[in-house]
Write a protein that holds these residues in place. Structure first.
Motif, mmCIF file in Angstrom:
data_model
loop_
_atom_site.group_PDB
_atom_site.id
_atom_site.type_symbol
_atom_site.label_atom_id
_atom_site.label_comp_id
_atom_site.label_asym_id
_atom_site.label_seq_id
_atom_site.Cartn_x
_atom_site.Cartn_y
_atom_site.Cartn_z
ATOM 1 N N MET A 112 -2.498 -1.396 1.704
ATOM 2 C CA MET A 112 -1.702 -1.222 2.916
ATOM 3 C C MET A 112 -2.414 -1.770 4.154
ATOM 4 S SD MET A 112 1.098 -0.198 2.112
ATOM 5 C CE MET A 112 0.926 -1.019 0.543
ATOM 6 N N GLN A 157 -6.255 10.813 5.290
ATOM 7 C CA GLN A 157 -5.736 11.489 4.097
ATOM 8 C C GLN A 157 -5.369 10.479 3.023
ATOM 9 O OE1 GLN A 157 -2.918 14.748 4.141
ATOM 10 N NE2 GLN A 157 -2.709 14.495 6.333
ATOM 11 N N ALA A 158 -4.667 9.425 3.448
ATOM 12 C CA ALA A 158 -4.205 8.410 2.499
ATOM 13 C C ALA A 158 -5.395 7.785 1.774
ATOM 14 C CB ALA A 158 -3.395 7.340 3.233
ATOM 15 N N GLN A 160 -6.716 10.033 -0.845
ATOM 16 C CA GLN A 160 -5.832 10.298 -1.992
ATOM 17 C C GLN A 160 -5.727 9.117 -2.937
ATOM 18 O OE1 GLN A 160 -1.997 11.734 -0.663
ATOM 19 N NE2 GLN A 160 -3.003 13.140 0.740
ATOM 20 N N ASN A 161 -5.726 7.941 -2.376
ATOM 21 C CA ASN A 161 -5.598 6.748 -3.217
ATOM 22 C C ASN A 161 -6.218 5.570 -2.475
ATOM 23 O OD1 ASN A 161 -4.865 4.596 -4.813
ATOM 24 N ND2 ASN A 161 -2.812 5.386 -5.238
ATOM 25 N N LYS A 215 -1.794 8.571 13.397
ATOM 26 C CA LYS A 215 -1.848 7.498 12.402
ATOM 27 C C LYS A 215 -3.210 7.472 11.711
ATOM 28 C CE LYS A 215 -0.907 2.541 12.569
ATOM 29 N NZ LYS A 215 -0.388 1.476 13.441
ATOM 30 N N ASN A 233 -2.204 15.433 10.582
ATOM 31 C CA ASN A 233 -0.806 15.336 10.216
ATOM 32 C C ASN A 233 0.054 14.543 11.186
ATOM 33 O OD1 ASN A 233 -0.465 17.032 7.690
ATOM 34 N ND2 ASN A 233 -1.663 18.362 9.032
ATOM 35 N N ALA A 268 -4.702 2.368 -0.275
ATOM 36 C CA ALA A 268 -5.038 2.249 1.141
ATOM 37 C C ALA A 268 -5.470 0.821 1.465
ATOM 38 C CB ALA A 268 -6.123 3.248 1.520
ATOM 39 N N VAL A 305 -3.570 10.516 9.310
ATOM 40 C CA VAL A 305 -2.815 10.330 8.070
ATOM 41 C C VAL A 305 -3.506 9.266 7.211
ATOM 42 C CG1 VAL A 305 -0.589 9.681 7.070
ATOM 43 C CG2 VAL A 305 -0.649 11.060 9.138
ATOM 44 N N ALA A 306 -4.038 8.230 7.873
ATOM 45 C CA ALA A 306 -4.729 7.178 7.117
ATOM 46 C C ALA A 306 -5.975 7.731 6.429
ATOM 47 C CB ALA A 306 -5.098 6.022 8.042
ATOM 48 N N ILE A 326 -5.303 -0.670 5.312
ATOM 49 C CA ILE A 326 -6.127 0.334 5.994
ATOM 50 C C ILE A 326 -7.595 -0.064 5.784
ATOM 51 C CG2 ILE A 326 -6.808 2.768 6.032
ATOM 52 C CD1 ILE A 326 -3.973 3.403 4.950
ATOM 53 N N PRO A 327 -8.370 -0.190 6.854
ATOM 54 C CA PRO A 327 -9.779 -0.548 6.681
ATOM 55 C C PRO A 327 -10.550 0.649 6.141
ATOM 56 C CG PRO A 327 -9.251 -0.339 9.020
ATOM 57 C CD PRO A 327 -8.001 -0.014 8.261
#
Ligand SMILES: Nc1ncnc2c1ncn2[C@@H]1O[C@H](COP(=O)(O)OP(=O)(O)OP(=O)(O)O)[C@@H](O)[C@H]1O
Ligand SMILES: [Mg+2]
Lengths: 291, 269
Positions: free
Chosen positions: A182, A170-171, A174-175, A164, A161, A179, A167-168, A184-185
């Motif tokens: 955005m 989790q992100a 979720q989708n 970074k 939580n 990701a 959270v990434a 995110i690797p």
């Protein structure tokens, strides 16, 4: 008093189930695959620690051996995804599942070859010590299990939580598509989650081996932990811990009060009831799944 | 820099993006059939076209989520064809996908933080941009602790744009930001897009089916059909062109509208 002790030993076992279940859920959420080698990773983590610290093996101090084993298994999990699991990208889910079952066999075989098939106990600085509160006697090993689980839960909560990367993670689960958009690797994040699953498995393994003994087939415990993960809600980290604790606490009471032979099925009976009445698990996170 | 990209740089000093003869496939299906276009620095360029024309595929190919089979994508003089999405984002291109695609269980604030994932210029700079983003979308500020999945469709679209802005893009690829929004909100969102373009200097490539609204904010437009660019021109020209309106934008001209009204009258009991 008796009940209290049953409760504590159930809680300690439950924490271990919960930690293994956590590994199932982490990987399931990130990749939608079920890693049936999770229990065997627990076993392997325990044996690596044992190999590093036990007399007759490498004889390193316990508090050096544990972080070292955790780090090794973290790297192992990461590489397992990078080198093996990722090649299955795009294959049917069942292929990945079978692969992890096979990997479990390999780990069991490797551990058996190196450490033998006899149960061995992990030498810890606190082995055999007791805590006394009035008339209640608690093993330090059991207290350590509970404390370590609580500590790990807090650390993981903060990680997921407040950082970074957490959270990434989790992100990405979720989708995944978003990701990617955005920057995110996602692939690397998934490998890191496998690494994290290796870390939690090792902690579970150390706790398990420190309060009893470990042998190469100990990973079969993973089945019970998998039931715990499903009971808690396969998509929920707190659910995994809760499911583990429920299964752990039910066991000693079932074996005390239910006829021998029937008591073993208690966790699975519970699994059955949960699946019938609350198919998404106790702490299910219900949200629509993105493609 | 390769010779090719150098050449491109010299030839297109003020094109943020230049696409040459791009082809993209889904398996055997060719979705983009040799698209070429340019996006000048600091402008809003719109890509219009009916369902299935290949607009989203074009966007995905630019942002690196899909690899093209053929063709070149030159971004500020560098060849970015087939580059991984995380490198494309780092280079300054952000793709706001069709259908919002927020992280439903994360708070709105965490969604925005993920927009800034690729940045390494420090928490202070990110915080400044967060304030900037909230100044454009005040409603998001009030709800920053709410789970993104519980926002309304319009709010999710605002969040998707805001999240994209958090990466500090030079070029924003917007895929149908007006999808499913009320006419009032369409106007509001497009106005904000125009303001972001003017005030923050973000060049926009805007995909729209709502041709009229898009041409109101764009400087230049391309019309796609069946994977090809069929018409292009300044927004003013396209708006006036009857062909564009009737055949590609589905806008009813006066005569058509008159006819429709007449038909309605006829069937009125
Ligand atoms: N994932 C996919 N697999 C196979 N074919 C696809 C896929 N996505 C799109 N297509 C096909 O590629 C073509 C272009 O699709 P694309 O999504 O780019 O159109 P679009 O212009 O964005 O349409 P819309 O306005 O409806 O969003 C269509 O014919 C579509 O059927
Ligand atoms: Mg589209």
């Amino acid at each position: 008093m008796d009940i209290l002790q049953l409760l504590v030993s159930g809680l300690a076992n439950g924490c271990i189930y919960g930690l293994i279940a956590l590994g199932f859920v982490l990987i399931y959420k990130a990749t939608e695959a079920i890693n049936f080698a999770q229990g065997d990773m627990m076993m392997l983590g325990a044996f690596i620690t044992l190999g590093l610290t036990n007399t007759g093996y490498m004889d390193l101090p316990f508090w050096i051996a544990v972080p070292l084993a955790i780090a090794l298994m973290g790297v192992f999990g990461y590489l397992l995804d990078l080198i093996v699991i990722r090649r299955m990208f795009g294959e049917a889910q069942i292929a990945v599942v079978i692969l992890t079952i096979a990997l479990g066999f390999v780990m069991r075989f490797a551990a058996g070859t190196i450490f033998g098939h006899e149960p061995q106990s992990l030498e810890t600085p606190y082995a055999g010590q007791d805590l006394r509160f009035g008339g209640v006697v608690l093993g330090v090993d059991e207290a350590v299990v509970v404390i370590a689980t609580v500590a790990l839960t807090v650390v993981l909560f903060l990680f997921f939580n407040r950082t970074k990367l957490g959270v990434a993670m989790q992100a990405s689960s979720q989708n995944q598509l978003a990701a990617y958009y955005m920057g995110i690797p996602v692939r690397r994040v998934q490998s890191l989650i496998w690494g994290l699953a290796g870390v939690t498995a090792t902690i579970a393994g150390v706790l398990y081996a420190s309060k009893g003994s470990i042998d190469p087939s100990a990973g079969l415990l993973g089945i019970k932990a998998f039931a715990a993960a499903v009971i808690g809600g396969m998509g929920s980290l707190p659910g995994a811990l809760l499911g583990g604790i429920i299964v752990g606490v039910i066991e000693p009471f079932a074996s005390r009060y239910v006829a021998a032979g029937y008591s073993q099925i208690a966790p699975y009976l519970l699994l059955f009831l949960v699946l019938v009445f609350r198919p998404h698990g106790i702490l299910a996170q219900v949200h629509r799944k993105k493609v | 820099m390769t010779t090719a990209s150098m050449e491109a740089h010299i030839k297109d000093p003020d094109f943020v993006l230049r696409i040459d003869n791009l082809e993209s496939f889904y398996g055997p299906i060719m979705a983009i059939r040799g698209v070429s276009l340019v996006v000048p620095e600091g402008r809003v360029v719109t890509v219009l076209g009916a369902n299935g024309a290949g607009k989203s595929t074009l966007m995905k190919t630019i942002s690196g989520v899909m690899d093209p089979q053929k063709g070149k994508i030159i971004y500020r003089g560098t060849n970015i064809t087939g580059m991984a999405p995380e490198r494309v984002v780092r280079a300054g291109i952000v793709h706001i996908p069709e259908g919002r695609e927020v992280f439903p269980l994360l708070s709105l604030e965490d969604n925005l933080a993920m927009g800034a994932f690729t940045r390494s210029d420090g928490a202070k700079a990110v915080q400044e941009d967060l304030d900037m983003v909230f100044s454009y979308f005040p409603i998001l500020k009030d709800r920053r602790h709410q789970q993104a999945g519980t926002l309304s469709g319009g709010q999710q679209q605002m969040l998707a744009i805001a999240r994209g802005l958090m990466s500090r893009p030079k070029l924003m690829l917007l895929d149908e930001p007006s999808l499913g929004l009320s006419p009032l909100l369409v106007r509001e969102i497009l106005t904000i897009i125009r303001r972001l373009n003017r005030e923050q200097g973000v060049t926009m490539l805007l995909v729209e089916q709502n041709a009229k609204a898009a041409l109101d904010v764009a400087d230049y437009g391309y019309v796609m059909d069946l994977g090809r660019i069929v018409i292009d021109g300044t927004a003013e020209t396209l708006k006036r062109s009857k062909d564009v309106q009737e055949f590609y934008l589905g806008v009813q001209t006066d005569s058509q509208r008159g006819q429709k009204r007449w038909k309605q009258k006829k069937t009125w009991r």
